[in-house]
Design an enzyme around this catalytic site. Structure first.
Site, PDB file in Angstrom:
ATOM      1  N   GLU A  26       8.376  16.751 -34.837  1.00  0.00           N
ATOM      2  CA  GLU A  26       8.676  18.132 -34.474  1.00  0.00           C
ATOM      3  C   GLU A  26       9.464  18.153 -33.158  1.00  0.00           C
ATOM      4  OE1 GLU A  26       8.398  22.410 -34.673  1.00  0.00           O
ATOM      5  OE2 GLU A  26       8.592  20.717 -36.032  1.00  0.00           O
ATOM      6  N   GLU A 104      -6.220   5.865  -2.401  1.00  0.00           N
ATOM      7  CA  GLU A 104      -5.330   5.896  -3.568  1.00  0.00           C
ATOM      8  C   GLU A 104      -5.077   4.497  -4.079  1.00  0.00           C
ATOM      9  OE1 GLU A 104      -1.731   7.732  -2.201  1.00  0.00           O
ATOM     10  OE2 GLU A 104      -2.865   9.260  -1.109  1.00  0.00           O
ATOM     11  N   LYS A 106      -2.675   1.493  -5.077  1.00  0.00           N
ATOM     12  CA  LYS A 106      -1.343   1.047  -4.659  1.00  0.00           C
ATOM     13  C   LYS A 106      -0.635   0.554  -5.905  1.00  0.00           C
ATOM     14  CE  LYS A 106       1.033  -1.715  -1.197  1.00  0.00           C
ATOM     15  NZ  LYS A 106       2.039  -2.289  -2.054  1.00  0.00           N
ATOM     16  N   ASP A 108       2.158  -1.030  -8.250  1.00  0.00           N
ATOM     17  CA  ASP A 108       3.050  -2.168  -8.015  1.00  0.00           C
ATOM     18  C   ASP A 108       4.341  -2.018  -8.822  1.00  0.00           C
ATOM     19  OD1 ASP A 108       3.960  -4.528  -7.073  1.00  0.00           O
ATOM     20  OD2 ASP A 108       2.685  -5.790  -8.328  1.00  0.00           O
ATOM     21  N   GLU A 165       6.255   5.875  -7.176  1.00  0.00           N
ATOM     22  CA  GLU A 165       6.522   4.525  -7.635  1.00  0.00           C
ATOM     23  C   GLU A 165       6.997   4.575  -9.081  1.00  0.00           C
ATOM     24  OE1 GLU A 165       5.943   2.625  -5.112  1.00  0.00           O
ATOM     25  OE2 GLU A 165       5.700   0.547  -5.806  1.00  0.00           O
ATOM     26  N   TYR A 218       3.602  11.160  -2.515  1.00  0.00           N
ATOM     27  CA  TYR A 218       3.916  11.591  -1.152  1.00  0.00           C
ATOM     28  C   TYR A 218       4.884  12.762  -1.224  1.00  0.00           C
ATOM     29  CZ  TYR A 218       4.954  10.682   3.859  1.00  0.00           C
ATOM     30  OH  TYR A 218       5.080  10.756   5.216  1.00  0.00           O
ATOM     31  N   LYS A 304      -4.664  -5.082   0.148  1.00  0.00           N
ATOM     32  CA  LYS A 304      -4.166  -5.743  -1.070  1.00  0.00           C
ATOM     33  C   LYS A 304      -5.275  -6.563  -1.714  1.00  0.00           C
ATOM     34  CE  LYS A 304       0.475  -6.649  -0.602  1.00  0.00           C
ATOM     35  NZ  LYS A 304       1.541  -6.791  -1.549  1.00  0.00           N
ATOM     36  N   CYS A 399      13.520 -40.165 -19.185  1.00  0.00           N
ATOM     37  CA  CYS A 399      13.603 -38.872 -19.880  1.00  0.00           C
ATOM     38  C   CYS A 399      12.687 -38.885 -21.110  1.00  0.00           C
ATOM     39  CB  CYS A 399      15.043 -38.612 -20.300  1.00  0.00           C
ATOM     40  SG  CYS A 399      15.217 -37.121 -21.294  1.00  0.00           S
ATOM     41  N   CYS A 402      15.114 -38.724 -24.374  1.00  0.00           N
ATOM     42  CA  CYS A 402      16.072 -39.747 -24.803  1.00  0.00           C
ATOM     43  C   CYS A 402      15.824 -41.093 -24.127  1.00  0.00           C
ATOM     44  CB  CYS A 402      17.502 -39.274 -24.544  1.00  0.00           C
ATOM     45  SG  CYS A 402      17.901 -39.184 -22.794  1.00  0.00           S
ATOM     46  N   CYS A 417      17.887 -35.965 -15.994  1.00  0.00           N
ATOM     47  CA  CYS A 417      18.274 -36.965 -16.985  1.00  0.00           C
ATOM     48  C   CYS A 417      19.801 -36.999 -16.972  1.00  0.00           C
ATOM     49  CB  CYS A 417      17.767 -36.561 -18.364  1.00  0.00           C
ATOM     50  SG  CYS A 417      18.569 -37.528 -19.654  1.00  0.00           S
ATOM     51  N   CYS A 423      21.546 -36.566 -24.692  1.00  0.00           N
ATOM     52  CA  CYS A 423      20.160 -36.089 -24.620  1.00  0.00           C
ATOM     53  C   CYS A 423      20.058 -34.735 -25.343  1.00  0.00           C
ATOM     54  CB  CYS A 423      19.778 -35.962 -23.148  1.00  0.00           C
ATOM     55  SG  CYS A 423      18.111 -35.357 -22.890  1.00  0.00           S
TER      56      CYS A 423
HETATM   57  S1  IVH Z   1       2.607   5.789   0.689  1.00  0.00           S
HETATM   58  C1  IVH Z   1       4.600   6.075   4.753  1.00  0.00           C
HETATM   59  N1  IVH Z   1       1.094   5.499  -1.438  1.00  0.00           N
HETATM   60  O1  IVH Z   1       3.660   0.542  -1.333  1.00  0.00           O
HETATM   61  C2  IVH Z   1       3.838   5.903   3.502  1.00  0.00           C
HETATM   62  N2  IVH Z   1       2.817   3.908  -1.059  1.00  0.00           N
HETATM   63  O2  IVH Z   1       4.584  -0.647   1.796  1.00  0.00           O
HETATM   64  C3  IVH Z   1       4.693   5.596   2.354  1.00  0.00           C
HETATM   65  N3  IVH Z   1       3.029   2.208  -2.826  1.00  0.00           N
HETATM   66  O3  IVH Z   1       6.913   1.135  -0.276  1.00  0.00           O
HETATM   67  C4  IVH Z   1       4.072   4.983   1.191  1.00  0.00           C
HETATM   68  N4  IVH Z   1       1.395   2.965  -4.094  1.00  0.00           N
HETATM   69  O4  IVH Z   1       6.392   1.549  -2.708  1.00  0.00           O
HETATM   70  C5  IVH Z   1       2.126   4.999  -0.719  1.00  0.00           C
HETATM   71  N5  IVH Z   1      -0.280   5.410  -3.312  1.00  0.00           N
HETATM   72  C6  IVH Z   1       0.739   4.915  -2.596  1.00  0.00           C
HETATM   73  C7  IVH Z   1       1.458   3.770  -3.010  1.00  0.00           C
HETATM   74  C8  IVH Z   1       2.500   3.298  -2.202  1.00  0.00           C
HETATM   75  C9  IVH Z   1       2.344   2.044  -3.963  1.00  0.00           C
HETATM   76  C10 IVH Z   1       4.108   1.319  -2.368  1.00  0.00           C
HETATM   77  C11 IVH Z   1       5.348   1.996  -1.883  1.00  0.00           C
HETATM   78  C12 IVH Z   1       5.593   1.498  -0.475  1.00  0.00           C
HETATM   79  C13 IVH Z   1       4.679   0.311  -0.402  1.00  0.00           C
HETATM   80  C14 IVH Z   1       3.999   0.213   0.945  1.00  0.00           C
END
Ligand code: IVH
Length: 663
Positions: A26, A104, A106, A108, A165, A218, A304, A399, A402, A417, A423
């Site tokens: 749809e 929060e 983080k 990646d 992100e 943010y 981290k 190797c 060969c 090699c 080879c």
């Molecule tokens: S706040 C001044 N919140 O982590 C604060 N960053 O070095 C700006 N990241 O470059 C970042 N999750 O790419 C913030 N919940 C989150 C995040 C986050 C991932 C990344 C972001 C930033 C790096 C921190």
């Protein structure tokens, strides 16, 4: 338009709320209807229409844009002691005032800054160096969970920026790598690299296919709703943004630690990659009071997670030979569960890395999977070493494919090699490189067919390709005749591939596409290149010792000379075409030129080729070394400002064409 609004809403339901109210069919039907309407009424075109999510190919390089507010990074820590110190510093900094911390995840991926005006997405910029980034708006428009137009009446400010992100969810990442594996393309190491590679793609259609996602964390601007960071993000969610459901406001250090502990394990069940948690002082007023250090805010910190480690048993070390003959040791282990996948193999990189681990067969080893999908052995688990330890693993001398004695080049970590012409993995690898799209573009010949032709004794080197017949290729199998004909045609067509690509296709070590172009510009044909001395080569701009020596070594090998003669007799291009030759000059010799803007007489790529043809050098970014900027219309304001600051001349298209013309 009502239909657009409706589609925006369905997108939001599907991608942000995860709760679609109509079927995919749809949705597609409505989208087609809108697309038909738009082609009937071009005057109603809108870059933020839902139909624009699968855009056309970008043909421009990304414009560099200055960030309105710098994009800072966070200071990192791996231990809770430092989290406690952070908490204390905040308390002291706020002189006893009450405060809240927003906890929060983080994410990646890669950070992005989105700008909205009157509810419409107007610009999306990557972090870059924090001061300026790439304008990737066209690509970002394809990400379904990023709203292009906010629903009216939900209270968003006229102008604001929201950062977050961009991520590739695990499921899309794994599917993408499975596809790439089938096509024998290099795999992405982790979802972050995949997301970043995708977002920087010049083909918006590719970006659209790859299913990126985004979480926003943010909100910035002069008219944002609240003094609370957490509250602002809840508001942003109501405007249509995807904001994580897992944020939590807390007051005490115990609560922070509980949040860390919970997510350290629970994050494995999330659909996207996370590598830690972020703690932010919630009140914007208090954030301002705390201020910044030179690099990062004092009001936030990232904790981290440790990469997950497991102990398992080393069973065997095998050795792999690549196209260049480099030999890579691989550890084969008792299968073990690690960060959601079963791990059996780990690369040991090279002889030195392997020796550094001091491995013995049967050892208990610690394997770790950080952000990479390829796990690594970090150490032998000493607790398990017994007096009857197995034999030490030594690097091989010959190797495995060969039997030739391996060699090592000065300054390089790998053993090679040297049996280039005998080879099997080297032979097959070179043929695969020769037929690849950017080389001779005989892309109907996949690695499996090459394997098969090699096993049947039909090809031993790249020249043999030109002796193949349809019958040999199809193996007299009727169902394969069509594809065999196609391949023969592609092989035939490859005789017209220009000299620089042929040179690249030969697979001379260190001669990539750019070096091949430079060498052909300077030496014009294969004979003069083959006669060039080390000094002749070193005299060419950008050709260093390693490249020069590799070229000399290649032409000194008689097998290669015979190969060249056979290829020549098959009609391949071994000199620059007359056209290219006639067009060549050194009018731009020594000049470093930046291209910016939109052009009328030639495309950007044509201008790049013209610069090369006339001995100039094209680069992407403006620096003190830039000789001038070749500027079309709409040159980016950031570039203009930088050029003016550095006093760099700006040359128009017409002036440039005048410069390189014969008179
Ligand atoms: S706040 C001044 N919140 O982590 C604060 N960053 O070095 C700006 N990241 O470059 C970042 N999750 O790419 C913030 N919940 C989150 C995040 C986050 C991932 C990344 C972001 C930033 C790096 C921190």
């Amino acid at each position: 338009m009502e239909l657009r609004k409706e589609l925006h809403k369905h997108n939001y339901n599907y991608y942000v709320l995860n709760a679609p109210v109509i079927s995919d069919q749809e949705f597609d039907r409505l989208l087609r209807e809108l697309s038909d309407l738009e082609s009937l009424h071009p005057e109603l075109a809108d870059p933020n229409s839902p139909t624009q999510r699968v855009g056309s190919d970008l043909n421009q390089e990304f414009e560099t844009v200055l960030h309105e507010r710098p994009m800072l990074s966070l200071s990192n820590t791996y231990n809770k002691g430092e989290v406690a110190e952070f908490y204390e510093r905040v308390r002291e900094g706020l002189a006893g005032e009450d405060f809240e911390i927003s906890c929060e995840l983080k994410f990646d991926g890669l950070s992005i800054s989105l700008h909205y005006e009157n509810g419409a997405l107007v610009r999306a910029v990557t972090r870059g160096d924090g001061i300026q980034g790439d304008d990737v708006t066209a690509n970002v428009r394809t990400i379904r969970s990023i709203p292009l137009q906010l629903a009216p009446g939900t209270g968003w400010p006229q102008v604001f920026e929201i950062r977050g992100e961009i991520l590739m969810p695990w499921a899309s990442f794994e599917a993408l790598n499975r596809e790439r594996e089938l096509r024998e393309e290099p795999l992405f190491a982790n979802p972050r690299n995949a997301a970043s590679g995708t977002l920087k793609s010049k083909q918006t259609a590719v970006v659209a296919q790859r299913k990126l996602d985004a979480y926003l964390y943010y909100l910035l601007g002069d008219e944002i709703p609240s003094d609370g960071h957490y509250e602002n993000l809840q508001a942003a969610r109501s405007w249509g943004f995807q904001v994580s459901q897992h944020m939590q406001k807390v007051r005490t250090l115990d609560e922070i630690n509980a949040y860390i502990d919970y997510w350290d394990t629970e994050r494995k069940n999330l659909p996207v990659a996370t590598d830690g948690i972020v703690l932010k002082v919630n009140s914007l007023r208090q954030q301002r009071a705390l201020g910044m250090t030179a690099k990062s805010p004092r009001w936030a910190i990232a904790y981290k997670f440790q990469a997950e480690q497991q102990s398992t048993i080393l069973r065997e070390v095998t050795f792999q030979v690549g196209r260049t003959g480099a030999v890579t040791p691989v550890a084969n282990m008792e299968p073990v569960q690690l960060s959601g996948t079963i791990v059996r193999r780990a690369t040991l990189h090279n002889a030195d890395f392997m020796a550094g681990l001091n491995l013995h067969l049967g050892d208990h080893v610690l394997v770790e999977k950080g952000g990479e999908i390829i796990p690594k052995i970090v150490a032998v688990d000493e607790a398990f070493i017994t007096p009857d330890r197995g034999p030490r693993v030594e690097f091989i001398k010959r190797c495995p494919e060969c039997g030739t004695e391996l060699v090592r080049f000065p300054g390089e970590a790998a053993w090679y090699c040297p049996n280039e012409s005998g080879c099997p993995p080297q032979i097959k690898g070179r043929i695969e490189h020769f037929v690849s799209r950017r080389a001779m573009n005989i892309d109907t010949l996949g690695p499996e067919t090459i394997d098969d032709l090699y096993a049947r004794g039909l090809i031993h080197n790249i020249a043999d390709l030109y002796d193949l017949s349809v019958d040999q290729l199809s193996g007299f199998n009727d169902s394969r005749i069509r594809s065999a004909r196609k391949t023969i045609k592609a092989i035939d067509d490859s005789r017209q591939v220009p000299f620089d690509r042929v040179l690249f296709a030969l697979g001379i070590r260190f001669v990539g596409e750019t070096v091949a172009k430079i060498l052909t510009q300077r030496f014009h044909d294969i004979d003069s290149l083959s006669r060039a001395s080390l000094d002749d080569l070193l005299a060419v701009n950008t050709i260093g010792q390693a490249i020069a020596e590799s070229v000399i070594r290649w032409f000194a090998d008689m097998d290669n000379i015979f190969l060249l003669e056979r290829l020549r007799s098959h009609g391949l291009q071994f000199s620059l075409s007359d056209e290219r030759l006639a067009a060549q000059s050194d009018r731009l010799a020594g000049k470093t030129i930046v291209i910016s803007g939109v052009f009328t007489h030639h495309s950007r790529d044509e201008y790049k080729a013209l610069i090369e043809q006339h001995g100039g050098h094209n680069t992407g970014s403006i620096s003190a070394k830039t000789s001038f900027i070749l500027a079309g219309d709409n040159m980016g304001p950031a570039k203009l400002e930088k050029a003016q600051k550095l006093g760099i001349a700006i040359i128009s298209e017409d002036e440039f064409l005048q410069m390189i013309s014969a008179e």
